[in-house]
Design a protein around this motif. Structure first.
Motif, PDB file in Angstrom:
ATOM      1  N   CYS A  40      -7.730   1.297 -12.769  1.00 44.70           N
ATOM      2  CA  CYS A  40      -8.409   0.539 -11.721  1.00 44.70           C
ATOM      3  C   CYS A  40      -8.825   1.501 -10.603  1.00 44.70           C
ATOM      4  N   GLY A  41     -10.098   1.445 -10.154  1.00 46.76           N
ATOM      5  CA  GLY A  41     -10.563   2.358  -9.152  1.00 46.76           C
ATOM      6  C   GLY A  41     -10.945   1.705  -7.850  1.00 46.76           C
ATOM      7  N   ALA A  96     -10.136   1.594  -1.941  1.00 47.90           N
ATOM      8  CA  ALA A  96     -10.449   2.792  -2.723  1.00 47.90           C
ATOM      9  C   ALA A  96      -9.246   3.732  -2.720  1.00 47.90           C
ATOM     10  N   PRO A  97      -9.198   4.665  -3.659  1.00 49.43           N
ATOM     11  CA  PRO A  97      -8.098   5.636  -3.711  1.00 49.43           C
ATOM     12  C   PRO A  97      -7.889   6.363  -2.395  1.00 49.43           C
ATOM     13  N   THR A  98      -6.644   6.648  -2.089  1.00 48.53           N
ATOM     14  CA  THR A  98      -6.105   7.329  -0.908  1.00 48.53           C
ATOM     15  C   THR A  98      -6.021   6.416   0.312  1.00 48.53           C
ATOM     16  N   ARG A 112       0.399   4.635   0.521  1.00 52.17           N
ATOM     17  CA  ARG A 112      -0.889   5.261   0.229  1.00 52.17           C
ATOM     18  C   ARG A 112      -1.150   5.170  -1.274  1.00 52.17           C
ATOM     19  N   TRP A 113      -2.374   4.726  -1.630  1.00 48.20           N
ATOM     20  CA  TRP A 113      -2.720   4.573  -3.041  1.00 48.20           C
ATOM     21  C   TRP A 113      -3.146   5.925  -3.619  1.00 48.20           C
ATOM     22  N   GLY A 114      -2.389   6.398  -4.578  1.00 46.29           N
ATOM     23  CA  GLY A 114      -2.594   7.699  -5.197  1.00 46.29           C
ATOM     24  C   GLY A 114      -1.263   8.418  -5.223  1.00 46.29           C
ATOM     25  N   ALA A 119      -5.569  11.536  -5.536  1.00 45.18           N
ATOM     26  CA  ALA A 119      -6.702  10.672  -5.859  1.00 45.18           C
ATOM     27  C   ALA A 119      -6.917  10.550  -7.360  1.00 45.18           C
ATOM     28  N   ARG A 120      -6.350  11.475  -8.126  1.00 48.88           N
ATOM     29  CA  ARG A 120      -6.479  11.409  -9.579  1.00 48.88           C
ATOM     30  C   ARG A 120      -5.328  10.659 -10.220  1.00 48.88           C
TER      31      ARG A 120
END
Length: 315
Positions: free
Chosen positions: A2-3, A80-82, A109-111, A124-125
């Protein structure tokens, strides 16, 4: 995948849905706040520091400074990521009389940054962890055993790239730019509870006691997309989630929430059973405007359903 996803429910709503005990503003705090959603920040800043303090590895020093103010966390229609996101988790409270896990709403934090990483560069990856291998991958296996969470969402975005391009992606080959975005959400309007993991990372470049010396990050677990017909398909276009993309975030139904969140539940074989896909036919998907493709765009208008794909975006 999921991005990107949307998360518009506030702490009070999430408290009722998940039975949150810690991390939600009091009624008095909400009434005193003169800014919409301003009460989110005040409690979350304090609670986030407490989470850091209570879970730092043995031998580390507790931060003596106030955590840097990240600003209020408001409803986000283009996560979104981060970005910092709200997550649900169960952990014992620091210095509590009882060691029982407490249901908490936290801001992470997402990531995901693995605890052994030298830097957070790859966060972020690492926004996704595959359900098929999460128990054995070095970056995720310890978190899978003891640090599981739920990321509440309204739903997630996915881009239909056409059959040939999807085949290239499955094969691990390069594909062309994404095209028509779709929003995937529970057909009954309930929360999309994404299975997730979280981890702690110590920034070696900062001194002990620095308010940002400890990071708490998270990742979404994904699984193979459903091939069964959507509960509510779009008027034209994909008939199943697999027609849009080969992967999807793993949605946990309410009957699995307690077992998934309980940190005392560490049996890997039993935990893997919780990664089974949810029952088929719970989702709907509909086309939305391509404005969501730009992370700078954010607002409820991104969720507006289109009567069909935007002209010129498919194939």
């Amino acid at each position: 995948m999921c991005g990107r996803y949307a998360a518009s429910r506030g702490p009070e709503d999430l408290a009722g849905i998940f039975g949150i005990e810690v991390g939600v503003p009091s009624a008095q705090e909400s009434q005193e706040s003169q800014q919409p959603n301003a009460s989110w920040e005040s409690q979350e800043t304090h609670d986030s520091q407490e989470l850091h303090d209570s879970q730092e590895p043995q031998g580390s020093q507790k931060s003596q400074e106030a955590r840097e103010d990240p600003g209020p966390l408001v409803p986000d229609y283009n996560v979104a990521p981060t970005k910092e996101v709200l997550v649900v988790l169960d952990r014992p409270l620091k210095d509590a009389a009882s060691p029982r896990p407490v249901r908490q709403l936290r801001r992470l934090r997402w990531g995901l940054v693995p605890s052994w990483s030298r830097s957070p560069e790859g966060a972020a990856r690492m926004i996704n962890a595959r359900a098929e291998t999460v128990h054995e991958k070095p970056a995720y296996r310890q978190a899978f055993a003891t640090r599981r969470c739920i990321l509440p969402a309204d739903g997630y975005y996915e881009w239909d790239t056409g059959r040939e391009e999807r085949e290239l992606e499955v094969e691990g080959r390069r594909k062309r730019a994404r095209k028509q975005p779709y929003f995937v959400t529970p057909a009954d309007g309930s929360v999309f509870a994404m299975a997730g993991l979280y981890e702690f990372w110590r920034d070696p470049t900062l001194p002990d006691g620095h308010p940002r010396s400890w990071w708490v990050t998270c990742s979404v677990i994904t699984t193979e997309a459903e091939t069964a017909p959507l509960a509510v398909p779009p008027q034209e276009g994909p008939r199943s989630l697999a027609d849009i993309h080969p992967r999807m975030p793993l949605m946990l139904t309410p009957d699995r929430w307690d077992a998934w969140l309980d940190p005392r539940h560490t049996d890997t074989a039993e935990l893997r059973e919780l990664l089974a896909p949810p029952p088929e036919g719970l989702m709907r998907a509909y086309p939305v405007g391509t404005a969501v493709s730009n992370v700078r765009n954010n607002g409820p208008e991104l969720l507006k359903e289109l009567s069909g794909p935007e002209e010129g975006t498919l194939f």
